[in-house]
Design an enzyme around this catalytic site. Structure first.
Site, PDB file in Angstrom:
ATOM      1  N   HIS A 171       6.376  -1.770   3.418  1.00  0.00           N
ATOM      2  CA  HIS A 171       6.157  -3.151   3.834  1.00  0.00           C
ATOM      3  C   HIS A 171       5.323  -3.863   2.790  1.00  0.00           C
ATOM      4  CE1 HIS A 171       3.221  -0.405   5.642  1.00  0.00           C
ATOM      5  NE2 HIS A 171       2.318  -1.343   5.404  1.00  0.00           N
ATOM      6  N   ASN A 179       0.846  -1.189   0.000  1.00  0.00           N
ATOM      7  CA  ASN A 179       0.000   0.000   0.000  1.00  0.00           C
ATOM      8  C   ASN A 179       0.886   1.246   0.000  1.00  0.00           C
ATOM      9  OD1 ASN A 179      -2.285  -1.675   0.235  1.00  0.00           O
ATOM     10  ND2 ASN A 179      -2.118  -1.695   2.471  1.00  0.00           N
ATOM     11  N   SER A 181      -0.845   2.858   6.403  1.00  0.00           N
ATOM     12  CA  SER A 181      -0.980   3.444   7.744  1.00  0.00           C
ATOM     13  C   SER A 181       0.343   3.519   8.491  1.00  0.00           C
ATOM     14  CB  SER A 181      -2.003   2.655   8.574  1.00  0.00           C
ATOM     15  OG  SER A 181      -1.578   1.324   8.749  1.00  0.00           O
ATOM     16  N   GLY A 190      -4.096   3.191   1.245  1.00  0.00           N
ATOM     17  CA  GLY A 190      -4.395   2.573   2.533  1.00  0.00           C
ATOM     18  C   GLY A 190      -3.183   2.340   3.407  1.00  0.00           C
ATOM     19  N   HIS A 198       2.715  -6.875   2.337  1.00  0.00           N
ATOM     20  CA  HIS A 198       1.805  -7.795   3.024  1.00  0.00           C
ATOM     21  C   HIS A 198       1.829  -9.140   2.312  1.00  0.00           C
ATOM     22  CE1 HIS A 198      -0.515  -4.682   5.381  1.00  0.00           C
ATOM     23  NE2 HIS A 198      -0.087  -3.907   4.401  1.00  0.00           N
TER      24      HIS A 198
HETATM   25  P1  DGP Z   1      -0.652  -0.640   6.041  1.00  0.00           P
HETATM   26  O1  DGP Z   1      -2.056  -0.310   6.380  1.00  0.00           O
HETATM   27  O2  DGP Z   1      -0.498  -1.164   4.598  1.00  0.00           O
HETATM   28  O3  DGP Z   1       0.315   0.499   6.327  1.00  0.00           O
HETATM   29  O4  DGP Z   1      -0.241  -1.860   6.959  1.00  0.00           O
HETATM   30  C1  DGP Z   1       0.315  -1.696   8.216  1.00  0.00           C
HETATM   31  C2  DGP Z   1       0.131  -2.991   8.961  1.00  0.00           C
HETATM   32  O5  DGP Z   1       0.985  -2.967  10.095  1.00  0.00           O
HETATM   33  C3  DGP Z   1      -1.271  -3.264   9.475  1.00  0.00           C
HETATM   34  O6  DGP Z   1      -1.789  -4.443   8.849  1.00  0.00           O
HETATM   35  C4  DGP Z   1      -1.102  -3.496  10.977  1.00  0.00           C
HETATM   36  C5  DGP Z   1       0.380  -3.695  11.139  1.00  0.00           C
HETATM   37  N1  DGP Z   1       0.954  -3.191  12.361  1.00  0.00           N
HETATM   38  C6  DGP Z   1       0.836  -1.934  12.858  1.00  0.00           C
HETATM   39  N2  DGP Z   1       1.535  -1.796  13.988  1.00  0.00           N
HETATM   40  C7  DGP Z   1       2.124  -3.004  14.215  1.00  0.00           C
HETATM   41  C8  DGP Z   1       2.990  -3.494  15.237  1.00  0.00           C
HETATM   42  O7  DGP Z   1       3.379  -2.795  16.172  1.00  0.00           O
HETATM   43  N3  DGP Z   1       3.395  -4.797  15.143  1.00  0.00           N
HETATM   44  C9  DGP Z   1       2.988  -5.595  14.106  1.00  0.00           C
HETATM   45  N4  DGP Z   1       3.446  -6.848  14.089  1.00  0.00           N
HETATM   46  N5  DGP Z   1       2.177  -5.156  13.122  1.00  0.00           N
HETATM   47  C10 DGP Z   1       1.749  -3.892  13.190  1.00  0.00           C
END
Ligand code: DGP
Length: 113
Positions: free
Chosen positions: A99, A86, A94, A92, A101
């Protein structure tokens, strides 16, 4: 730098790690959207895909190769999986550290919405 994924990469914040080498770390998402939901990130901080220089194209390739490796190791490569990146608000995104997915373990719908 106050970046949550940098802190995971440097082990300041715990995560359930699925893969790690000098350049990449992959860990399970805290809010999984599928039975398997892993995030593959570079240890180097890039806020968005737009910030990755052409000279780092191999790093993007390595992120995808890592997802394929994990899919084989966790034995869902043949059943199938999805990789998604994203970018910025409409995409989307956040967390401002790129990263990928890796989602698997159920029939994923398309389009994602
Ligand atoms: P996006 O919305 O594409 O930026 O995905 C960010 C993802 O990161 C979301 O699916 C939740 C995950 N996420 C957020 N904070 C943390 C964290 O502290 N630890 C882990 N393992 N995942 C996290």
């Amino acid at each position: 730098m106050d970046c949550i994924f940098c802190k995971i990469a440097s082990q300041q914040i715990p995560a359930r790690v699925a893969f790690e080498n000098d350049r990449i770390i992959a860990f399970h998402d805290l809010f999984p959207q599928a039975p398997t939901h892993i995030l593959v990130i570079p240890k180097t901080h890039y806020s968005t895909l737009n910030d990755v220089p052409a000279s780092e194209s191999a790093l993007l390739g390595e992120m995808v190769r890592t997802a394929i490796l994990i899919a084989r190791e966790l034995d869902f490569a043949d059943n199938g999986y999805r990789v998604v990146m994203n970018c910025n608000q409409d995409g989307g995104q956040s967390v401002d550290h790129i990263h990928l997915h890796l989602l698997a373990g159920r029939q994923l719908t398309w389009p994602p919405g």
